[in-house]
Design a protein around this motif. Structure first.
Motif, PDB file in Angstrom:
ATOM      1  N   LYS A   1       0.808  -1.220   0.000  1.00 47.05           N
ATOM      2  CA  LYS A   1       0.000   0.000   0.000  1.00 47.05           C
ATOM      3  C   LYS A   1       0.840   1.269   0.000  1.00 47.05           C
ATOM      4  N   THR A   2       1.880   1.300   0.807  1.00 49.19           N
ATOM      5  CA  THR A   2       2.650   2.538   0.921  1.00 49.19           C
ATOM      6  C   THR A   2       3.773   2.636  -0.105  1.00 49.19           C
ATOM      7  N   SER A   3       4.449   1.535  -0.397  1.00 49.78           N
ATOM      8  CA  SER A   3       5.610   1.604  -1.294  1.00 49.78           C
ATOM      9  C   SER A   3       5.232   2.085  -2.690  1.00 49.78           C
ATOM     10  N   THR A   4       4.133   1.583  -3.226  1.00 52.92           N
ATOM     11  CA  THR A   4       3.741   2.018  -4.566  1.00 52.92           C
ATOM     12  C   THR A   4       3.360   3.494  -4.582  1.00 52.92           C
ATOM     13  N   ARG A   5       2.806   3.988  -3.481  1.00 53.55           N
ATOM     14  CA  ARG A   5       2.440   5.407  -3.418  1.00 53.55           C
ATOM     15  C   ARG A   5       3.674   6.289  -3.233  1.00 53.55           C
ATOM     16  N   ILE A   6       4.651   5.816  -2.463  1.00 53.43           N
ATOM     17  CA  ILE A   6       5.921   6.541  -2.379  1.00 53.43           C
ATOM     18  C   ILE A   6       6.579   6.581  -3.751  1.00 53.43           C
ATOM     19  N   ALA A   7       6.513   5.464  -4.462  1.00 50.94           N
ATOM     20  CA  ALA A   7       7.120   5.396  -5.795  1.00 50.94           C
ATOM     21  C   ALA A   7       6.534   6.448  -6.729  1.00 50.94           C
TER      22      ALA A   7
ATOM     23  N   ASN B   1       7.864 -10.716  -6.891  1.00 49.30           N
ATOM     24  CA  ASN B   1       7.501 -10.900  -8.305  1.00 49.30           C
ATOM     25  C   ASN B   1       8.207  -9.936  -9.239  1.00 49.30           C
ATOM     26  N   ALA B   2       9.093  -9.114  -8.688  1.00 50.69           N
ATOM     27  CA  ALA B   2       9.849  -8.148  -9.486  1.00 50.69           C
ATOM     28  C   ALA B   2       8.917  -7.345 -10.382  1.00 50.69           C
ATOM     29  N   GLU B   3       9.299  -7.146 -11.640  1.00 51.04           N
ATOM     30  CA  GLU B   3       8.540  -6.240 -12.508  1.00 51.04           C
ATOM     31  C   GLU B   3       7.171  -6.773 -12.882  1.00 51.04           C
ATOM     32  N   THR B   4       6.962  -8.085 -12.811  1.00 49.91           N
ATOM     33  CA  THR B   4       5.643  -8.610 -13.161  1.00 49.91           C
ATOM     34  C   THR B   4       4.586  -8.200 -12.139  1.00 49.91           C
ATOM     35  N   GLY B   5       5.016  -7.883 -10.914  1.00 49.65           N
ATOM     36  CA  GLY B   5       4.053  -7.467  -9.897  1.00 49.65           C
ATOM     37  C   GLY B   5       4.026  -5.980  -9.653  1.00 49.65           C
ATOM     38  N   ALA B   6       4.931  -5.239 -10.300  1.00 55.60           N
ATOM     39  CA  ALA B   6       5.024  -3.797 -10.078  1.00 55.60           C
ATOM     40  C   ALA B   6       4.074  -3.041 -11.001  1.00 55.60           C
ATOM     41  N   PRO B   7       3.648  -1.838 -10.600  1.00 56.98           N
ATOM     42  CA  PRO B   7       2.834  -1.009 -11.485  1.00 56.98           C
ATOM     43  C   PRO B   7       3.556  -0.744 -12.801  1.00 56.98           C
ATOM     44  N   SER B   8       2.809  -0.605 -13.854  1.00 51.45           N
ATOM     45  CA  SER B   8       3.381  -0.392 -15.181  1.00 51.45           C
ATOM     46  C   SER B   8       4.309   0.820 -15.185  1.00 51.45           C
ATOM     47  N   GLY B   9       5.476   0.634 -15.777  1.00 53.03           N
ATOM     48  CA  GLY B   9       6.416   1.729 -15.921  1.00 53.03           C
ATOM     49  C   GLY B   9       7.310   1.964 -14.729  1.00 53.03           C
TER      50      GLY B   9
ATOM     51  N   HIS C   1      22.588  -4.447  -7.636  1.00 49.51           N
ATOM     52  CA  HIS C   1      23.186  -4.642  -8.963  1.00 49.51           C
ATOM     53  C   HIS C   1      22.381  -3.934 -10.052  1.00 49.51           C
ATOM     54  N   TYR C   2      21.274  -3.324  -9.666  1.00 48.33           N
ATOM     55  CA  TYR C   2      20.441  -2.619 -10.650  1.00 48.33           C
ATOM     56  C   TYR C   2      21.189  -1.383 -11.156  1.00 48.33           C
ATOM     57  N   GLU C   3      21.108  -1.138 -12.450  1.00 53.54           N
ATOM     58  CA  GLU C   3      21.796   0.008 -13.057  1.00 53.54           C
ATOM     59  C   GLU C   3      20.829   1.181 -13.173  1.00 53.54           C
ATOM     60  N   PHE C   4      21.013   2.162 -12.298  1.00 55.98           N
ATOM     61  CA  PHE C   4      20.188   3.365 -12.319  1.00 55.98           C
ATOM     62  C   PHE C   4      20.699   4.343 -13.378  1.00 55.98           C
ATOM     63  N   PRO C   5      19.825   5.230 -13.858  1.00 54.74           N
ATOM     64  CA  PRO C   5      20.276   6.267 -14.801  1.00 54.74           C
ATOM     65  C   PRO C   5      21.372   7.129 -14.175  1.00 54.74           C
ATOM     66  N   ASN C   6      22.300   7.536 -14.992  1.00 55.36           N
ATOM     67  CA  ASN C   6      23.380   8.439 -14.573  1.00 55.36           C
ATOM     68  C   ASN C   6      24.236   7.848 -13.447  1.00 55.36           C
TER      69      ASN C   6
ATOM     70  N   PRO D   1      10.341   0.564 -12.225  1.00 53.37           N
ATOM     71  CA  PRO D   1      11.403  -0.437 -12.165  1.00 53.37           C
ATOM     72  C   PRO D   1      11.300  -1.265 -10.887  1.00 53.37           C
ATOM     73  N   ALA D   2      11.639  -2.533 -11.004  1.00 50.61           N
ATOM     74  CA  ALA D   2      11.558  -3.431  -9.847  1.00 50.61           C
ATOM     75  C   ALA D   2      12.645  -4.478  -9.919  1.00 50.61           C
TER      76      ALA D   2
END
Length: 286
Positions: A11-17, A33-41, A60-65, A43-44
């Protein structure tokens, strides 16, 4: 700056995102579930509190910049003792250069106390940048969790809360406080009671839902044991079913009857009132 949000589909994490997205601050949702369970658009990364081999994945995730994770939002796993898993992730995060942690706790949590109170004490003892959020009961319990089906199908809310008054808070307001705790230049290094603007009984909640939805909703008062049985039927383990019914009985005794201005003081706007929240979420009960 990049923010890691555990409980990535909660409930809170997606709203913070969403708030981070609007502010163009890099973030990563951590969930089983990584990206399959995350809201569209959004990153997970695959992350499972019950599998420590997944703890490295977000780092290990590669963030922009070339951004690196600088703060972590912690939501404890639903296990009997979450402290070992939380400590393991904190150890790893600190070794990766993370300086700040924001922990979602409960209104009754105290430093050094049971459950995640031990994590709060660790922040203090280790001199880490931290904030502990102690929200009261979520408004979303009526639209996303235990009361949704009975409101839709029966027009009823079942609790052992009696006539206890509770300052119900929206997850969006919790997210607003968490956003600042994660991103403000100066660390908060304290706890915040994140409470709604009104003290309401469940009878009053039922009346407000009735008015907002245009049909009768009633509050059915249960004993603590009857409430525990309902939580068991929802699939909660014995310990958590008993804990939830205990919290309801505590609310009936007045344990949640308190007020605070943390939401407005930190976010700059007042928290949602329940009537306004119902209007924003009417589709949930259709």
């Amino acid at each position: 700056m990049a923010i890691l949000l555990t409980g990535g589909t909660g409930k809170t994490s997606t709203r913070i995102a969403r708030l981070l997205q609007d502010a163009n601050i890099p973030f990563l949702l951590a969930s089983r579930n990584a990206e399959t369970g995350a809201p569209s658009g959004m990153p997970a990364s695959k992350f499972d509190w019950l599998d420590s081999s997944t703890f490295e994945n977000p780092f290990h995730y590669e963030f922009p910049n070339g951004e690196r994770i600088s703060a972590v939002y912690l939501i404890a796993p639903a296990v009997t003792d979450p402290v070992p898993a939380l400590n393991a992730l904190i150890d790893l995060a600190v070794s990766k250069g993370v300086k700040r942690f924001v922990l979602l706790a409960g209104s009754s949590t105290e430093p050094g106390g049971h459950h995640v109170g031990q994590i709060w004490q660790r922040f203090i003892d280790a001199g880490l940048e931290f904030c502990v959020l102690r929200p009261t009961w979520f408004m979303e319990n009526f639209s996303e969790w235990q009361h949704l089906a009975t409101i839709k199908d029966e027009g009823k809310i079942y609790t052992a809360c009696g006539d206890g008054k509770i300052p119900f808070i929206s997850a969006m307001d919790i997210a607003a406080v968490a956003f600042h705790a994660l991103t403000d230049g100066k660390p908060h290094n304290t706890d915040h009671r994140v409470l709604g603007p009104e003290l309401l009984t469940h009878d009053e909640i039922a009346a407000k839902l009735s008015s907002g939805l245009g049909r009768e909703i009633v509050h059915v008062k249960l004993s603590e044991e009857e409430s525990a049985q309902r939580y068991l039927k929802l699939g909660l383990p014995d310990q958590f079913a008993n804990f939830m019914s205990y919290l309801e009985a505590a609310a009936a005794r007045g344990d949640e009857e308190r007020s605070d201005n943390a939401v407005e003081r930190i976010s700059g706007r007042p928290p949602l009132k329940f009537d306004e929240w119902v209007q924003q979420n009417k589709k949930a009960w259709q």
